[in-house]
Design an enzyme around this catalytic site. Structure first.
Site, PDB file in Angstrom:
ATOM      1  N   ASP A  44      11.696  -5.882   6.843  1.00  0.00           N
ATOM      2  CA  ASP A  44      10.976  -5.382   5.797  1.00  0.00           C
ATOM      3  C   ASP A  44      10.585  -3.756   6.306  1.00  0.00           C
ATOM      4  O   ASP A  44      10.472  -3.066   5.350  1.00  0.00           O
ATOM      5  CB  ASP A  44       9.748  -5.885   5.093  1.00  0.00           C
ATOM      6  CG  ASP A  44       8.712  -6.332   6.228  1.00  0.00           C
ATOM      7  OD1 ASP A  44       9.152  -7.013   7.204  1.00  0.00           O
ATOM      8  OD2 ASP A  44       7.708  -5.867   6.330  1.00  0.00           O
TER       9      ASP A  44
ATOM     10  N   ASP B 118      -6.228  -4.173   0.778  1.00  0.00           N
ATOM     11  CA  ASP B 118      -6.703  -3.215   0.027  1.00  0.00           C
ATOM     12  C   ASP B 118      -5.969  -2.122  -0.218  1.00  0.00           C
ATOM     13  O   ASP B 118      -6.550  -1.339  -1.158  1.00  0.00           O
ATOM     14  CB  ASP B 118      -8.101  -2.808   0.554  1.00  0.00           C
ATOM     15  CG  ASP B 118      -7.767  -2.034   1.994  1.00  0.00           C
ATOM     16  OD1 ASP B 118      -6.583  -1.851   2.314  1.00  0.00           O
ATOM     17  OD2 ASP B 118      -8.818  -1.676   2.931  1.00  0.00           O
TER      18      ASP B 118
ATOM     19  N   ARG C 143       0.695  -1.282  -0.059  1.00  0.00           N
ATOM     20  CA  ARG C 143       0.275   0.031   0.058  1.00  0.00           C
ATOM     21  C   ARG C 143       0.899   1.300  -0.013  1.00  0.00           C
ATOM     22  O   ARG C 143       0.536   2.456   0.653  1.00  0.00           O
ATOM     23  CB  ARG C 143      -0.989   0.039   1.209  1.00  0.00           C
ATOM     24  CG  ARG C 143      -0.264  -0.156   2.393  1.00  0.00           C
ATOM     25  CD  ARG C 143      -0.924   0.589   3.648  1.00  0.00           C
ATOM     26  NE  ARG C 143      -0.138  -0.028   4.836  1.00  0.00           N
ATOM     27  CZ  ARG C 143      -0.867   0.171   5.821  1.00  0.00           C
ATOM     28  NH1 ARG C 143      -1.989   0.557   6.136  1.00  0.00           N
ATOM     29  NH2 ARG C 143      -0.311  -0.325   7.060  1.00  0.00           N
TER      30      ARG C 143
END
Ligand code: AMP
Ligand code: MG
Length: 551
Positions: free
Chosen positions: A295, A156, A124
């Protein structure tokens, strides 16, 4: 040159070729020089051999800018007129891609909570392009929450207002505190609603969607190296390492040609050093990152990815704000230095194919302990107002101090500010010596027992005697200490109060907090409430004492 229109309403507004943002210049070296995914799409897929996938932000219903960091705008050379323009609003919310941008999601992997997670990538976050700044540097503009990418997996690609406010405010607060960090240019509402189950307890609800435009030279992570290494993509690993060294560590690039194994070891050493320095800063100001997965560790040694982070209020090295981590507490405050080393070891493993010399990499990671210890000692000397750290005398003082700070709930920030006001003159009574510290205790009546008071008095006597050996005056020491011990930090409850107001449509508290955090070391008359210790209601409230990853 014209714009690429993503949003119908922009179409009506854009004055082709006459935009106030036309002067912006991009120099997209990451996408120009590194291997791209041959399948640019935002449908989830594995992308072997690629370091990024070209993808465009998703247009939003009704973009609206809530806040802009003037300092970042200035760094980027953006004028007030540009920042106030409709084009800026649209570009900062993914509704407009400017000429010269080359937007993409980065492919990376990572160790999450100690376990290898394989391909993750920017799920995202969408990098827009590398903006050339007035001083000739390049800064990557990146939108967080601007829609799905090929790395979104089942999620999403969106972000909600509460987490975006937290990231926006904290990155700028950290910068002003002097902590290496990515920056935030703007905070915007998208006009869309986003479904979130905040506590993962089966109560999903719609929340306002938001986008933060983050800014840093790059957003390359430890995991960016781990993924190609884990897949045996050694050419890509080498390309990324060479690119990173040439562009961001040019002093390490050999004058006479291509990097050698020694170059990669020197690069690794530098990342080890920067990471240690960054974590020393976190420990100085009481910042708990909350999700130190590989990450989420920047190759530049910048604090990156503000998720369920938190600030120590009462000094408790076992505290983590992240509810996902509440059992193992892997990322608790006191564990951050060790996790930094663990993460660096993973980076060392990833670089091994370029070095093929375990001893050289081992020596570099072993150096972490020294870098951290030295940095931590210098930092503690500064926090305590000593001219320099003297291990023989100071180690035991520090150990006892850390025990005392935990023995009764003590606000870390207010304690060090109070300590700067403690007189170290001889002959001062115990009560007078202690008085400036009283305000730092959360429950003094119950917790400050007689025994504990005696220990504090002894410690303060020893501290005063130690300071006197330096010969520093009370005034000079106060000035020095107050320049490293902040008065204003992004207390969890302050952010939550700003979020509550913003969710109700009033963004003034976000603006006010941003402004307070511009000068964290200086007393700001009239803004005493921002320096107060956590009120009782915030002790257990979600968002104040605990946070989830659902952002
Ligand atoms: P984080 O713990 O926030 O660093 O995220 C871990 C991974 O999950 C990264 O690859 C993120 O890009 C991805 N991710 C987190 N939240 C979302 C979201 N709402 N949509 C898509 N990807 C996400
Ligand atoms: Mg992340």
């Amino acid at each position: 040159m014209g714009y690429q229109i993503l949003h119908k309403s922009s179409w009506d507004r854009v004055d082709w070729g006459m935009s106030v943002l036309d002067s912006l210049e991009f120099d997209n070296r990451f996408t120009a020089e590194l291997p791209a995914d041959p399948h640019p799409s935002n449908v989830p897929h594995q992308a072997p051999g690629a370091l990024f996938t070209r993808v465009e932000p998703t247009p939003t219903a009704a973009p609206e800018i809530i806040a802009v960091s003037d300092e970042v705008a200035e760094l980027l050379g953006l004028s007030a007129e540009q920042v106030a323009s409709d084009e800026f609003r649209d570009a900062m919310t993914g509704n407009l891609v400017l000429p010269g941008m080359d937007s993409f999601a980065m492919r990376y992997g990572g160790h999450q909570f100690g376990n290898w997670a394989g391909q993750l990538g920017d799920g995202r976050a969408i990098n827009l392009g590398e903006l050339v700044t007035p001083d000739g540097q390049r800064q990557m503009l990146q939108l967080k929450g601007a829609g799905r990418t090929s790395y979104s997996r089942t999620a999403d690609g969106l972000a909600v207002l509460r987490s975006s406010i937290r990231e926006f405010l904290c990155s700028e607060a950290m910068f002003h505190l002097g902590v290496p960090t990515t920056r935030a240019l703007s905070l915007s509402l998208t006009g869309d609603q986003v479904m979130r189950d905040m506590l993962y307890d089966g109560h999903p609800a719609l929340e306002p969607g938001a986008v933060v435009c983050r800014v840093a030279p790059n957003f390359i992570r430890f995991g960016s190296f781990e993924l190609p290494a884990s897949m045996g993509e050694i050419d890509e690993l080498r390309a990324l390492a060479n690119f990173t060294i040439r562009e961001y560590f040019p002093e390490l690039w050999p004058d006479d040609g291509e990097p050698t194994p020694d170059t990669y070891v020197a690069f690794y050493n530098e990342v080890v050093k920067r990471t240690a320095e960054m974590i020393v800063h976190w420990q100085r100001v009481g910042f708990v990152h909350g999700v130190m997965n590989t990450d989420n560790l920047s190759i530049l040694g910048l604090t990156i990815d503000y998720g369920p982070y938190g600030w120590l209020e009462d000094y408790d090295p076992n505290w983590t704000p992240n509810t996902t981590d509440k059992h193992g507490k892997r990322y608790r405050f006191g564990n951050q230095p060790g996790i930094g080393q663990w993460n660096l070891a993973q980076l060392g493993n990833a670089l091994y194919p370029l070095v093929e010399d375990t001893d050289a990499l081992q020596a570099a990671i072993d150096g972490y302990v020294d870098h951290f210890r030295n940095g931590h000692q210098d930092m503690m000397a500064d926090k305590l107002g000593f001219a320099a750290w003297d291990t023989d005398r100071d180690e035991s003082l520090m150990v006892e101090l850390f025990e005392l700070l935990q023995a009764a709930e003590t606000d870390m920030t207010l304690f060090y500010r109070g300590l700067a006001d403690v007189s170290t003159d001889e002959g001062v009574s115990a009560a007078d010596r202690f008085a400036p510290l009283l305000d730092a205790f959360y429950v003094p009546d119950e917790q400050l027992t007689e025994d504990l008071q005696v220990r504090w008095n002894d410690w303060l006597d020893a501290y005063a005697a130690r300071v006197r050996t330096d010969g520093t005056s009370n005034n000079d020491r106060r000035t020095a200490m107050n320049s490293v011990n902040p008065l204003y930090v992004m207390r969890n409850y302050l952010a939550q109060l700003a979020i509550d107001k913003s969710e109700a449509g009033d963004h003034s508290e976000v603006i006010e907090l941003l402004d307070v955090m511009r000068n964290p070391y200086t007393e700001q008359p009239g803004r005493e409430r921002f320096a107060e210790k956590r009120p009782d209601w915030a002790r257990t409230r979600v968002g104040c004492s605990m946070l989830s990853c659902s952002s």
